[in-house]
Design a protein around this motif. Structure first.
Motif, PDB file in Angstrom:
ATOM      1  N   SER A   1       0.822  -1.212   0.000  1.00 45.83           N
ATOM      2  CA  SER A   1       0.000   0.000   0.000  1.00 45.83           C
ATOM      3  C   SER A   1       0.856   1.262   0.000  1.00 45.83           C
ATOM      4  N   GLU A   2       2.023   1.186   0.666  1.00 35.65           N
ATOM      5  CA  GLU A   2       2.923   2.337   0.695  1.00 35.65           C
ATOM      6  C   GLU A   2       3.573   2.556  -0.670  1.00 35.65           C
ATOM      7  N   ARG A   3       3.933   1.468  -1.348  1.00 37.08           N
ATOM      8  CA  ARG A   3       4.498   1.602  -2.698  1.00 37.08           C
ATOM      9  C   ARG A   3       3.503   2.287  -3.629  1.00 37.08           C
ATOM     10  N   ILE A   4       2.265   1.862  -3.538  1.00 32.70           N
ATOM     11  CA  ILE A   4       1.238   2.449  -4.394  1.00 32.70           C
ATOM     12  C   ILE A   4       1.042   3.920  -4.049  1.00 32.70           C
ATOM     13  N   ARG A   5       0.989   4.235  -2.761  1.00 32.03           N
ATOM     14  CA  ARG A   5       0.818   5.643  -2.344  1.00 32.03           C
ATOM     15  C   ARG A   5       1.977   6.500  -2.834  1.00 32.03           C
ATOM     16  N   ILE A   6       3.195   6.011  -2.649  1.00 34.59           N
ATOM     17  CA  ILE A   6       4.366   6.792  -3.046  1.00 34.59           C
ATOM     18  C   ILE A   6       4.425   6.955  -4.560  1.00 34.59           C
ATOM     19  N   SER A   7       4.121   5.905  -5.295  1.00 31.56           N
ATOM     20  CA  SER A   7       4.129   6.020  -6.757  1.00 31.56           C
ATOM     21  C   SER A   7       3.090   7.024  -7.238  1.00 31.56           C
ATOM     22  N   GLU A   8       1.916   7.045  -6.597  1.00 29.06           N
ATOM     23  CA  GLU A   8       0.881   8.009  -6.969  1.00 29.06           C
ATOM     24  C   GLU A   8       1.301   9.432  -6.632  1.00 29.06           C
ATOM     25  N   GLU A   9       1.963   9.599  -5.489  1.00 34.87           N
ATOM     26  CA  GLU A   9       2.454  10.936  -5.121  1.00 34.87           C
ATOM     27  C   GLU A   9       3.501  11.417  -6.119  1.00 34.87           C
ATOM     28  N   LEU A  10       4.356  10.530  -6.558  1.00 36.61           N
ATOM     29  CA  LEU A  10       5.359  10.898  -7.557  1.00 36.61           C
ATOM     30  C   LEU A  10       4.708  11.306  -8.872  1.00 36.61           C
ATOM     31  N   LYS A  11       3.730  10.550  -9.306  1.00 41.96           N
ATOM     32  CA  LYS A  11       3.055  10.859 -10.564  1.00 41.96           C
ATOM     33  C   LYS A  11       2.321  12.197 -10.497  1.00 41.96           C
ATOM     34  N   GLN A  12       1.691  12.481  -9.377  1.00 40.79           N
ATOM     35  CA  GLN A  12       0.879  13.686  -9.250  1.00 40.79           C
ATOM     36  C   GLN A  12       1.718  14.927  -8.953  1.00 40.79           C
ATOM     37  N   ASN A  13       2.682  14.803  -8.033  1.00 37.71           N
ATOM     38  CA  ASN A  13       3.435  15.973  -7.578  1.00 37.71           C
ATOM     39  C   ASN A  13       4.767  16.154  -8.284  1.00 37.71           C
ATOM     40  N   HIS A  14       5.261  15.094  -8.912  1.00 38.11           N
ATOM     41  CA  HIS A  14       6.560  15.162  -9.597  1.00 38.11           C
ATOM     42  C   HIS A  14       6.450  14.471 -10.955  1.00 38.11           C
ATOM     43  N   PRO A  15       5.588  14.984 -11.819  1.00 43.61           N
ATOM     44  CA  PRO A  15       5.358  14.324 -13.113  1.00 43.61           C
ATOM     45  C   PRO A  15       6.579  14.316 -14.018  1.00 43.61           C
ATOM     46  N   ASP A  16       7.589  15.151 -13.689  1.00 43.58           N
ATOM     47  CA  ASP A  16       8.814  15.179 -14.486  1.00 43.58           C
ATOM     48  C   ASP A  16       9.825  14.117 -14.045  1.00 43.58           C
ATOM     49  N   LEU A  17       9.460  13.266 -13.094  1.00 44.41           N
ATOM     50  CA  LEU A  17      10.354  12.204 -12.639  1.00 44.41           C
ATOM     51  C   LEU A  17      10.870  11.387 -13.821  1.00 44.41           C
TER      52      LEU A  17
ATOM     53  N   ILE B   1      10.909  -4.038  -5.381  1.00 45.54           N
ATOM     54  CA  ILE B   1      11.531  -3.277  -6.466  1.00 45.54           C
ATOM     55  C   ILE B   1      10.844  -3.583  -7.796  1.00 45.54           C
ATOM     56  N   ILE B   2      10.549  -4.855  -8.023  1.00 44.69           N
ATOM     57  CA  ILE B   2       9.831  -5.225  -9.240  1.00 44.69           C
ATOM     58  C   ILE B   2       8.487  -4.492  -9.314  1.00 44.69           C
ATOM     59  N   HIS B   3       7.764  -4.483  -8.204  1.00 45.80           N
ATOM     60  CA  HIS B   3       6.449  -3.847  -8.200  1.00 45.80           C
ATOM     61  C   HIS B   3       6.563  -2.332  -8.367  1.00 45.80           C
ATOM     62  N   PHE B   4       7.508  -1.713  -7.678  1.00 44.41           N
ATOM     63  CA  PHE B   4       7.668  -0.264  -7.752  1.00 44.41           C
ATOM     64  C   PHE B   4       8.043   0.159  -9.169  1.00 44.41           C
ATOM     65  N   ASN B   5       8.952  -0.577  -9.784  1.00 44.32           N
ATOM     66  CA  ASN B   5       9.305  -0.283 -11.185  1.00 44.32           C
ATOM     67  C   ASN B   5       8.090  -0.426 -12.092  1.00 44.32           C
ATOM     68  N   GLU B   6       7.316  -1.474 -11.866  1.00 44.66           N
ATOM     69  CA  GLU B   6       6.123  -1.701 -12.687  1.00 44.66           C
ATOM     70  C   GLU B   6       5.148  -0.535 -12.569  1.00 44.66           C
ATOM     71  N   LEU B   7       5.008   0.011 -11.364  1.00 39.01           N
ATOM     72  CA  LEU B   7       4.092   1.124 -11.143  1.00 39.01           C
ATOM     73  C   LEU B   7       4.550   2.390 -11.860  1.00 39.01           C
ATOM     74  N   LEU B   8       5.858   2.576 -11.973  1.00 39.27           N
ATOM     75  CA  LEU B   8       6.390   3.827 -12.520  1.00 39.27           C
ATOM     76  C   LEU B   8       6.798   3.747 -13.995  1.00 39.27           C
ATOM     77  N   LEU B   9       6.953   2.537 -14.512  1.00 40.36           N
ATOM     78  CA  LEU B   9       7.453   2.405 -15.886  1.00 40.36           C
ATOM     79  C   LEU B   9       6.596   3.116 -16.937  1.00 40.36           C
ATOM     80  N   PRO B  10       5.260   3.060 -16.848  1.00 40.23           N
ATOM     81  CA  PRO B  10       4.487   3.775 -17.872  1.00 40.23           C
ATOM     82  C   PRO B  10       4.829   5.262 -17.950  1.00 40.23           C
TER      83      PRO B  10
END
Length: 240
Positions: A63-79, A115-124
């Protein structure tokens, strides 16, 4: 890879190797986002950095990975750079421990599956960038496991295999996949396994910086260079 104007996320960025990498990138015109479990340690680390923010959270929890990935997408879209540095290690004996399974379960989850899951969340999102990178931090122990931290060694070997396969899978995209391969490093993380005999974490950060500049995807550091060279020579002979 560009060396400036990146937005860089670093897990385990409040201390050790992660903090040294954060210092290197933040001092060179990049926006840095550091992650760690402890807010106080994050705040202390941020005091040492320029143009940096922190995101508190435990990436070993889904749940934390998902929350952090969503925060990155919303607040740091230039990641465009993700450095998977956070890890977990237990020092014990396979012959004497009655907690081998539990230790391995936690290490595999933190050092590999998360790490596999976090990468999967951010790869798109990363694939939308013109210049992007994933850095997975493995270890010299992925080549030569040690009895003192046995299932940590196993988890890093698994991460190495995944990293190499992810790189090949993304070879025709804009996402470069780096493997950072440190030896023993003198950090708080390695204090229980002889870390005082290790290299300075700054050396690891410097080697990653050079690798970014050269687009050198395998990044052995210190003694890992010797082991990596032997390994590459063996692979070359096998594939002739």
């Amino acid at each position: 890879m560009n060396l400036t104007n990146n937005t860089v996320f670093i897990s385990g960025g409040s201390a050790g190797i992660g903090l040294e990498i954060a210092k290197k990138f933040s001092a060179s015109g990049n926006k840095v986002i550091i992650n760690g479990r402890d807010q106080t340690r994050l705040d202390n680390a941020l005091n040492l950095l320029n143009n940096a923010v922190g995101i508190q959270g435990d990436l070993s929890i889904e749940s934390e990975r998902i929350r952090i990935s969503e925060e990155l997408k919303q607040n740091h879209p230039d990641l465009n750079v993700v450095i998977n540095n956070a890890g977990l290690a237990y020092a014990y004996s396979l012959a004497e421990s009655d907690e081998t399974y539990e230790n391995a379960r936690k290490e595999i989850n933190t050092n590999y599956l998360s790490i596999i899951h976090f990468n999967e969340l951010l790869l798109p999102n990363l694939r939308e960038k013109s210049d992007a990178a994933i850095v997975n931090v493995t270890s010299i122990l992925s080549f030569i496991p040690t009895l003192t931290i046995p299932t940590y060694s196993t988890s890093k070997a698994a991460l190495k295999a995944y990293t190499q396969l992810l790189r090949k899978s993304l070879a025709q995209t804009n996402v470069r996949v780096f493997e950072l391969i440190p030896p023993l490093v003198n950090t708080e993380f390695s204090a229980g396994s002889g870390g005082e005999n290790g290299i300075d974490p700054k050396e690891v950060a410097d080697e990653l910086w050079i690798a970014f500049e050269k687009n050198q995807l395998d990044v052995p550091v210190g003694k890992s260079k010797v082991v990596y060279s032997i390994f590459q020579e063996a692979i070359s002979k096998l594939t002739k």
